[in-house]
Design an enzyme around this catalytic site. Structure first.
Site, short mmCIF file in Angstrom:
data_model
loop_
_atom_site.label_atom_id
_atom_site.label_comp_id
_atom_site.label_asym_id
_atom_site.label_seq_id
_atom_site.Cartn_x
_atom_site.Cartn_y
_atom_site.Cartn_z
N ILE A 148 0.62 -1.29 0.17
CA ILE A 148 0.08 -0.02 -0.03
C ILE A 148 0.83 1.34 0.15
O ILE A 148 2.02 1.36 0.70
CB ILE A 148 -1.04 -0.02 1.07
CG1 ILE A 148 -2.27 1.13 1.03
CG2 ILE A 148 -0.29 0.30 2.36
CD1 ILE A 148 -3.21 0.75 1.98
N GLY A 204 0.46 -5.49 0.87
CA GLY A 204 -0.84 -5.59 -0.23
C GLY A 204 -0.43 -6.47 -1.30
O GLY A 204 -1.20 -7.07 -1.99
N GLU A 227 2.16 -6.09 7.37
CA GLU A 227 1.10 -5.43 8.09
C GLU A 227 1.51 -5.18 9.61
O GLU A 227 1.16 -4.13 10.08
CB GLU A 227 -0.16 -5.83 7.87
CG GLU A 227 -0.81 -5.45 6.52
CD GLU A 227 -0.43 -6.46 5.35
OE1 GLU A 227 0.57 -7.23 5.45
OE2 GLU A 227 -1.01 -6.48 4.20
N ASP A 235 -5.48 -6.81 6.03
CA ASP A 235 -7.22 -6.92 5.93
C ASP A 235 -7.84 -6.88 4.49
O ASP A 235 -8.88 -6.58 4.23
CB ASP A 235 -7.86 -5.79 6.74
CG ASP A 235 -7.17 -4.12 6.14
OD1 ASP A 235 -6.50 -4.27 5.16
OD2 ASP A 235 -7.67 -3.21 6.81
C1 LIG Z 1 -7.12 -0.68 4.43
C2 LIG Z 1 -5.63 -1.05 4.21
C3 LIG Z 1 -5.74 -2.09 3.25
C4 LIG Z 1 -4.16 -2.30 2.71
C5 LIG Z 1 -3.33 -2.51 3.74
C6 LIG Z 1 -1.96 -2.91 3.26
C7 LIG Z 1 -0.75 -2.97 3.90
C8 LIG Z 1 0.44 -2.91 3.32
O1 LIG Z 1 0.86 -2.98 2.40
S1 LIG Z 1 1.68 -2.94 4.69
C9 LIG Z 1 3.40 -2.69 3.74
C10 LIG Z 1 3.69 -1.28 3.43
N1 LIG Z 1 4.88 -1.37 2.75
C11 LIG Z 1 6.06 -1.01 3.16
O2 LIG Z 1 6.14 -0.82 4.32
C12 LIG Z 1 7.14 -1.05 2.19
C13 LIG Z 1 8.12 0.31 2.18
N2 LIG Z 1 9.02 0.11 1.22
C14 LIG Z 1 10.01 -0.33 1.10
O3 LIG Z 1 10.61 -1.19 2.14
C15 LIG Z 1 11.30 -0.28 0.15
O4 LIG Z 1 10.77 0.64 -0.83
C16 LIG Z 1 11.48 -1.58 -0.75
C17 LIG Z 1 12.09 -2.71 -0.16
C18 LIG Z 1 9.78 -2.18 -1.13
C19 LIG Z 1 12.04 -1.29 -1.98
O5 LIG Z 1 13.32 -0.55 -1.37
P1 LIG Z 1 14.01 0.22 -2.61
O6 LIG Z 1 15.43 0.65 -2.12
O7 LIG Z 1 14.23 -0.53 -3.97
O8 LIG Z 1 13.19 1.52 -2.99
P2 LIG Z 1 13.22 2.89 -1.90
O9 LIG Z 1 14.41 3.88 -2.16
O10 LIG Z 1 13.06 2.53 -0.67
O11 LIG Z 1 12.03 3.59 -2.71
C20 LIG Z 1 11.91 4.21 -4.03
C21 LIG Z 1 10.80 5.15 -3.79
O12 LIG Z 1 9.27 4.55 -3.59
C22 LIG Z 1 8.95 5.16 -2.68
N3 LIG Z 1 8.03 3.91 -2.04
C23 LIG Z 1 8.52 2.65 -1.52
N4 LIG Z 1 7.49 2.04 -0.77
C24 LIG Z 1 6.31 2.95 -0.95
C25 LIG Z 1 5.30 2.92 -0.16
N5 LIG Z 1 4.84 1.63 0.31
N6 LIG Z 1 4.32 3.90 -0.20
C26 LIG Z 1 4.50 4.89 -0.77
N7 LIG Z 1 6.05 4.99 -1.35
C27 LIG Z 1 6.61 4.35 -1.43
C28 LIG Z 1 9.73 5.73 -1.67
O13 LIG Z 1 9.47 6.45 -0.96
C29 LIG Z 1 10.81 6.18 -2.73
O14 LIG Z 1 10.37 7.46 -3.29
P3 LIG Z 1 11.04 8.57 -3.64
O15 LIG Z 1 11.68 9.07 -2.12
O16 LIG Z 1 10.00 9.79 -4.01
O17 LIG Z 1 12.05 8.34 -4.53
#
Ligand SMILES: CCC/C=C/C=C/C(=O)SCCNC(=O)CCNC(=O)[C@H](O)C(C)(C)COP(=O)(O)OP(=O)(O)OC[C@H]1O[C@@H](n2cnc3c(N)ncnc32)[C@H](O)[C@@H]1OP(=O)(O)O
Length: 358
Positions: A148, A204, A227, A235
């Site tokens: 997400i 997600g 999550e 969820d």
């Molecule tokens: C009602 C709700 C229902 C849904 C629920 C869902 C829940 C979930 O999905 S929980 C999981 C949430 N996700 C995370 O915690 C993951 C966060 N991201 C990471 O850990 C890393 O980005 C990843 C390992 C996936 C990739 O690492 P990498 O080094 O390749 O990239 P980054 O330099 O970290 O990121 C690059 C740019 O992407 C943006 N970004 C990454 N993940 C997210 C995210 N989940 N949401 C928004 N943006 C994200 C990050 O900020 C970087 O952006 P920028 O700084 O503009 O370059």
């Protein structure tokens, strides 16, 4: 002369896409490489890591169509989302096969508000599309998905609208239900959905892939039911579908309660994925080939198989058998049966048979 254009005439470009004036991304492993006035860094990377592996290696699938650059290009879109979508690139890389690529590579395909809506729209369309018989879902860029969009999550879920507790709760419930629908739409789609996962598949992402029918991944893929780490119980499907996908309840509980990463080998041995490919190009070629195999068979048989497999997942054997009998009392009357049986008798592939649209 403009250097980038000059370089793009070289054959090595079949294996890379340009991501910035001085950077390219490898189709095989998604690594980003800097280049200067010539393609030597690309050639070095390709020869060191991929040239010898193209015929496959022990323990991994190589994908038999790997040598087709056209397939790689078709499945590794860099052109961006296809309107009206803003987060999805939808294409037809082979007859009757639809490719849905999650396309927010700069944000690691994080699922923003538009994505949740567009998935429902996209899979409703695919469900109705008589020219589509199988679907491949994948992610653009470095990784499958980061789950997400955390920025959107803060706005949508943590700042809900409503004048009192009841109204706020009602709106949160509505939001969660909408989000759930995004992946239930995949499950409800009568066409088999294959998902090709590379790199990270977080939060997600796991919800999404558990709603798909066939899961394939690269050797560098990892999965994380993240999550609990961000303070919520998953969820939108993982807690409901993952226990039906993986045989071990203990493993499901461990993954969901600790948020530890699971890598490709364990994903394969636990049954989360059915095949592991060496790198993304092999994965996409393998996924497309499998989708074409499915799309080449009778749509009456294929869609009836998906629907009955899903029904039996959630019902007793007896209920499943009854549903099957009721289903096939009409479906056995299809012309596809005689055509397929005849091809089989003549030792021809079902892919040689022309089936009517469904
Ligand atoms: C009602 C709700 C229902 C849904 C629920 C869902 C829940 C979930 O999905 S929980 C999981 C949430 N996700 C995370 O915690 C993951 C966060 N991201 C990471 O850990 C890393 O980005 C990843 C390992 C996936 C990739 O690492 P990498 O080094 O390749 O990239 P980054 O330099 O970290 O990121 C690059 C740019 O992407 C943006 N970004 C990454 N993940 C997210 C995210 N989940 N949401 C928004 N943006 C994200 C990050 O900020 C970087 O952006 P920028 O700084 O503009 O370059």
């Amino acid at each position: 002369m403009e250097p980038v254009k000059k370089k793009r005439t070289s054959a090595i470009w079949e294996h890379f896409e340009l991501v910035s004036p001085r950077k390219v991304r490898c189709f095989f492993c998604s690594k980003e490489i800097r280049f200067n006035d010539n393609t030597s860094s690309m050639l070095r990377h390709y020869r060191a890591l991929h040239a010898k592996k193209r015929s496959g290696g022990p323990g991994s699938d190589s994908g038999s169509r790997l040598s087709s650059p056209a397939v790689l290009r078709a499945m590794s879109s860099s052109a961006g989302p296809t309107p009206p979508y803003t987060t999805l690139a939808v294409s037809r890389p082979a007859p009757a096969v639809t490719h849905v690529e999650i396309h927010r590579p700069d944000k690691r395909n994080a699922m923003n508000k538009a994505f949740w809506r567009e998935m429902v729209e996209c899979f409703s369309e695919i469900s109705e599309d008589q020219d589509c018989r199988a679907v491949v879902v994948s992610g653009a860029g470095k990784t499958f998905t980061a789950g997400i969009d955390i920025v959107d999550l803060a706005g949508e879920v943590l700042q809900p609208r409503g004048d009192d507790t009841a109204r706020i709760s009602y709106n949160i419930r509505k939001t969660i239900t909408h989000f759930q629908e995004s992946f239930s739409a995949i499950e409800r789609c009568p066409k088999p959905v294959l998902v090709a996962i590379h790199g990270a598949c977080v939060g997600g992402g796991v919800d999404l892939i558990t709603a798909c029918d066939i899961r394939l991944c690269t050797q560098d893929a990892w999965f994380q039911v993240k999550e609990v780490d961000i303070g919520l119980a998953a969820d939108v499907g993982t807690l409901q579908r993952l226990p039906k996908v993986i045989g071990s309840r203990s493993l499901v509980n461990e993954l969901a309660l600790t948020a530890r990463k699971m890598y490709a080998d364990e994903a394969k041995s636990s049954g989360l994925v059915s095949r592991v490919f060496q790198h993304k190009a092999a994965l996409m070629a393998g996924a497309l080939e499998m989708a074409e195999e499915i799309a080449g068979r009778s749509p009456v048989a294929v869609q009836g198989t998906k629907i009955n497999l899903l029904y039996s997942r959630d019902h007793s054997v007896e209920e499943g058998l009854q549903f099957m009998a009721a289903w096939n009392m009409s479906m056995l009357q299809t012309a596809d049966l005689m055509k397929s049986a005849q091809a089989s008798m003549e030792k021809k592939s079902p892919r040689t048979v022309a089936f009517a649209k469904l």
